[in-house]
Design a protein around this motif. Structure first.
Motif, PDB file in Angstrom:
ATOM      1  N   TYR A  35       0.845  -1.187   0.000  1.00 57.05           N
ATOM      2  CA  TYR A  35       0.000   0.000   0.000  1.00 57.05           C
ATOM      3  C   TYR A  35       0.880   1.236   0.000  1.00 57.05           C
ATOM      4  O   TYR A  35       1.985   1.231   0.559  1.00 57.05           O
ATOM      5  N   GLN A  37       0.739   5.275   1.171  1.00 54.72           N
ATOM      6  CA  GLN A  37       0.013   6.344   1.841  1.00 54.72           C
ATOM      7  C   GLN A  37       0.777   7.635   1.662  1.00 54.72           C
ATOM      8  O   GLN A  37       1.799   7.865   2.308  1.00 54.72           O
ATOM      9  N   LEU A  39       1.128  11.812   1.755  1.00 58.05           N
ATOM     10  CA  LEU A  39       0.811  12.801   2.786  1.00 58.05           C
ATOM     11  C   LEU A  39      -0.625  13.289   2.650  1.00 58.05           C
ATOM     12  O   LEU A  39      -1.038  13.749   1.599  1.00 58.05           O
ATOM     13  N   GLY A  40      -1.390  13.135   3.737  1.00 60.59           N
ATOM     14  CA  GLY A  40      -2.754  13.637   3.748  1.00 60.59           C
ATOM     15  C   GLY A  40      -3.769  12.784   3.019  1.00 60.59           C
ATOM     16  O   GLY A  40      -4.949  13.115   3.012  1.00 60.59           O
ATOM     17  N   LEU A  43      -4.995   5.231   2.536  1.00 54.80           N
ATOM     18  CA  LEU A  43      -4.218   4.118   2.003  1.00 54.80           C
ATOM     19  C   LEU A  43      -4.668   3.804   0.588  1.00 54.80           C
ATOM     20  O   LEU A  43      -5.860   3.706   0.310  1.00 54.80           O
ATOM     21  N   TRP A  48      -0.880  -7.025  -4.862  1.00 50.36           N
ATOM     22  CA  TRP A  48      -1.110  -8.212  -4.035  1.00 50.36           C
ATOM     23  C   TRP A  48      -0.379  -9.389  -4.683  1.00 50.36           C
ATOM     24  O   TRP A  48      -0.589  -9.688  -5.849  1.00 50.36           O
ATOM     25  N   LEU A  88       4.579   6.997   2.675  1.00 46.68           N
ATOM     26  CA  LEU A  88       4.817   5.833   3.528  1.00 46.68           C
ATOM     27  C   LEU A  88       4.303   4.612   2.774  1.00 46.68           C
ATOM     28  O   LEU A  88       3.157   4.597   2.319  1.00 46.68           O
ATOM     29  N   LEU A  90       3.410   0.753   2.990  1.00 48.06           N
ATOM     30  CA  LEU A  90       3.095  -0.282   3.963  1.00 48.06           C
ATOM     31  C   LEU A  90       2.955  -1.626   3.285  1.00 48.06           C
ATOM     32  O   LEU A  90       2.400  -1.730   2.192  1.00 48.06           O
ATOM     33  N   TYR A 105      -4.658 -10.869   8.632  1.00 52.68           N
ATOM     34  CA  TYR A 105      -4.080  -9.703   7.982  1.00 52.68           C
ATOM     35  C   TYR A 105      -3.276  -8.866   8.971  1.00 52.68           C
ATOM     36  O   TYR A 105      -3.803  -8.399   9.954  1.00 52.68           O
ATOM     37  N   THR A 106      -1.995  -8.651   8.657  1.00 47.94           N
ATOM     38  CA  THR A 106      -1.108  -7.935   9.580  1.00 47.94           C
ATOM     39  C   THR A 106      -0.217  -6.995   8.801  1.00 47.94           C
ATOM     40  O   THR A 106       0.362  -7.371   7.784  1.00 47.94           O
ATOM     41  N   PHE A 107      -0.095  -5.778   9.292  1.00 49.29           N
ATOM     42  CA  PHE A 107       0.741  -4.772   8.642  1.00 49.29           C
ATOM     43  C   PHE A 107       2.136  -4.701   9.255  1.00 49.29           C
ATOM     44  O   PHE A 107       2.325  -4.958  10.448  1.00 49.29           O
ATOM     45  N   GLY A 108       3.071  -4.307   8.419  1.00 50.75           N
ATOM     46  CA  GLY A 108       4.386  -3.909   8.896  1.00 50.75           C
ATOM     47  C   GLY A 108       4.344  -2.448   9.309  1.00 50.75           C
ATOM     48  O   GLY A 108       3.305  -1.790   9.199  1.00 50.75           O
ATOM     49  N   SER A 109       5.476  -1.932   9.765  1.00 49.38           N
ATOM     50  CA  SER A 109       5.506  -0.555  10.246  1.00 49.38           C
ATOM     51  C   SER A 109       5.817   0.438   9.133  1.00 49.38           C
ATOM     52  O   SER A 109       5.739   1.639   9.337  1.00 49.38           O
ATOM     53  N   ARG A 112       9.385   4.739   4.883  1.00 49.23           N
ATOM     54  CA  ARG A 112       9.102   6.105   4.449  1.00 49.23           C
ATOM     55  C   ARG A 112      10.072   6.462   3.331  1.00 49.23           C
ATOM     56  O   ARG A 112      11.280   6.532   3.537  1.00 49.23           O
TER      57      ARG A 112
ATOM     58  N   TYR B  33     -11.556  -5.241  10.646  1.00 49.93           N
ATOM     59  CA  TYR B  33     -10.372  -4.901  11.398  1.00 49.93           C
ATOM     60  C   TYR B  33     -10.406  -3.415  11.756  1.00 49.93           C
ATOM     61  O   TYR B  33     -10.834  -2.581  10.954  1.00 49.93           O
ATOM     62  N   TYR B  35      -7.794  -0.362  12.921  1.00 47.80           N
ATOM     63  CA  TYR B  35      -6.399   0.044  13.033  1.00 47.80           C
ATOM     64  C   TYR B  35      -6.345   1.494  13.491  1.00 47.80           C
ATOM     65  O   TYR B  35      -7.256   2.282  13.265  1.00 47.80           O
ATOM     66  N   TYR B  39       0.002   9.995  12.823  1.00 49.75           N
ATOM     67  CA  TYR B  39       0.371  10.699  11.600  1.00 49.75           C
ATOM     68  C   TYR B  39       1.755  10.291  11.125  1.00 49.75           C
ATOM     69  O   TYR B  39       2.725  10.422  11.854  1.00 49.75           O
ATOM     70  N   GLY B  42       3.275   3.810  10.761  1.00 50.71           N
ATOM     71  CA  GLY B  42       2.603   2.607  10.302  1.00 50.71           C
ATOM     72  C   GLY B  42       1.309   2.374  11.052  1.00 50.71           C
ATOM     73  O   GLY B  42       0.971   3.075  11.989  1.00 50.71           O
ATOM     74  N   LEU B  43       0.596   1.359  10.618  1.00 51.73           N
ATOM     75  CA  LEU B  43      -0.677   1.031  11.234  1.00 51.73           C
ATOM     76  C   LEU B  43      -0.482   0.177  12.484  1.00 51.73           C
ATOM     77  O   LEU B  43       0.367  -0.707  12.503  1.00 51.73           O
ATOM     78  N   PHE B  97      -9.153  -6.774   0.151  1.00 50.28           N
ATOM     79  CA  PHE B  97      -9.141  -6.144   1.466  1.00 50.28           C
ATOM     80  C   PHE B  97      -9.223  -4.653   1.218  1.00 50.28           C
ATOM     81  O   PHE B  97      -8.424  -4.088   0.492  1.00 50.28           O
ATOM     82  N   PHE B  99     -10.019  -0.568   2.877  1.00 53.16           N
ATOM     83  CA  PHE B  99     -10.030   0.284   4.054  1.00 53.16           C
ATOM     84  C   PHE B  99     -11.130   1.324   3.941  1.00 53.16           C
ATOM     85  O   PHE B  99     -11.510   1.743   2.846  1.00 53.16           O
ATOM     86  N   ARG B 104     -10.328  10.989  11.785  1.00 55.32           N
ATOM     87  CA  ARG B 104      -9.232  11.668  12.492  1.00 55.32           C
ATOM     88  C   ARG B 104      -9.725  12.115  13.866  1.00 55.32           C
ATOM     89  O   ARG B 104     -10.669  12.901  13.962  1.00 55.32           O
TER      90      ARG B 104
END
Lengths: 116, 109
Positions: A35, A37, A39-40, A43, A48, A88, A90, A105-109, A112, B33, B35, B39, B42-43, B97, B99, B104
């Motif tokens: 994904y 993301q 700025l502003g 996602l 996939w 960013l 993800l 379903y699990t995201f990484g951090s 950037r 889910y 999350y 800002y 990550g999620l 999937f 979102f 906010r």
């Protein structure tokens, strides 16, 4: 148990260069999602991968590409970087059941990416 | 049209007050889910709901999924500044999937 890991955490590139982002899924997960993301913005689905193949692609130009390796880790490559690619990125992983449902379903951090 | 909708879009809450964020799906969900995203970060996974009528709580956050599995709510009790961020619901629709657009949350001291 290790979660989804992404590397690098931060990446700075100049316009026109290529960026490579990496993602290691949770052990046992066969699907990796990417994904963006910006700025502003919310996602935006990029790609996939499941069992080594690209299964679905979001509305992004072809210079966004990737692959999934036999160990299910994945790379996202962005060619000919533009300033608006700064975002960013993800990665998420999941099991994909026989019915096609994504599970766990699990995201990484995230990574950037800054393009200057 | 958006498959997942969230309301409100934004929320300003004084510290100590309760708040609720809603997530509505146009189709039956396989899994819902929640999350949180601070800002630029990550999620952070909060909770996953699977069964109709299911309710889960963690610390001061409670999430519920309705019986029809098309609507979920996230309730925060006695909000704190640390609760500030963007709350996203996400859902399985078979292979896809998606979102929601996010809510906010800003917390006032």
């Amino acid at each position: 148990e290790a979660g989804v890991t992404q590397s690098p955490t931060h990446l700075i590139k100049t316009r026109g260069q290529q960026a490579t982002l990496r993602c290691s899924p949770i052990s046992g997960h066969t699907s990796v999602y990417w994904y963006q993301q910006a700025l502003g913005l919310g996602l935006q689905f990029l790609l996939w991968y499941d069992e080594g193949e690209e299964r679905n692609r979001g509305n992004f130009p072809p210079r966004f590409s990737g692959r999934q390796f036999p160990n299910y880790s994945s790379e996202l490559n962005v060619n000919a970087l533009e300033l608006e690619d700064s975002a960013l990125y993800l990665c998420a992983s999941s099991l994909t059941l026989g019915t096609g449902v994504a599970w766990g379903y699990t995201f990484g951090s995230g990574t950037r990416l800054t393009v200057v | 049209s958006q498959e997942l909708e969230q309301s409100p879009q934004s929320l300003i809450v004084q510290e100590g007050k309760n708040l609720t964020i809603n997530c509505t799906s146009s189709k039956t969900l396989y899994g819902l889910y929640w999350y949180k995203q601070k800002y630029g970060e990550g999620l952070i996974f909060l909770m996953m709901l699977q069964k109709g009528g299911e309710e889960k709580s963690h610390e001061k956050i409670t999430a519920k999924l309705d019986e029809k599995k098309q609507q979920s709510s996230l309730h925060i009790t006695a909000s704190q500044p640390s609760h500030a961020g963007i709350y996203l619901c996400g859902a399985n629709y078979g292979q896809n999937f998606v979102f929601g657009p996010g809510t906010r949350l800003s917390a006032l001291p």
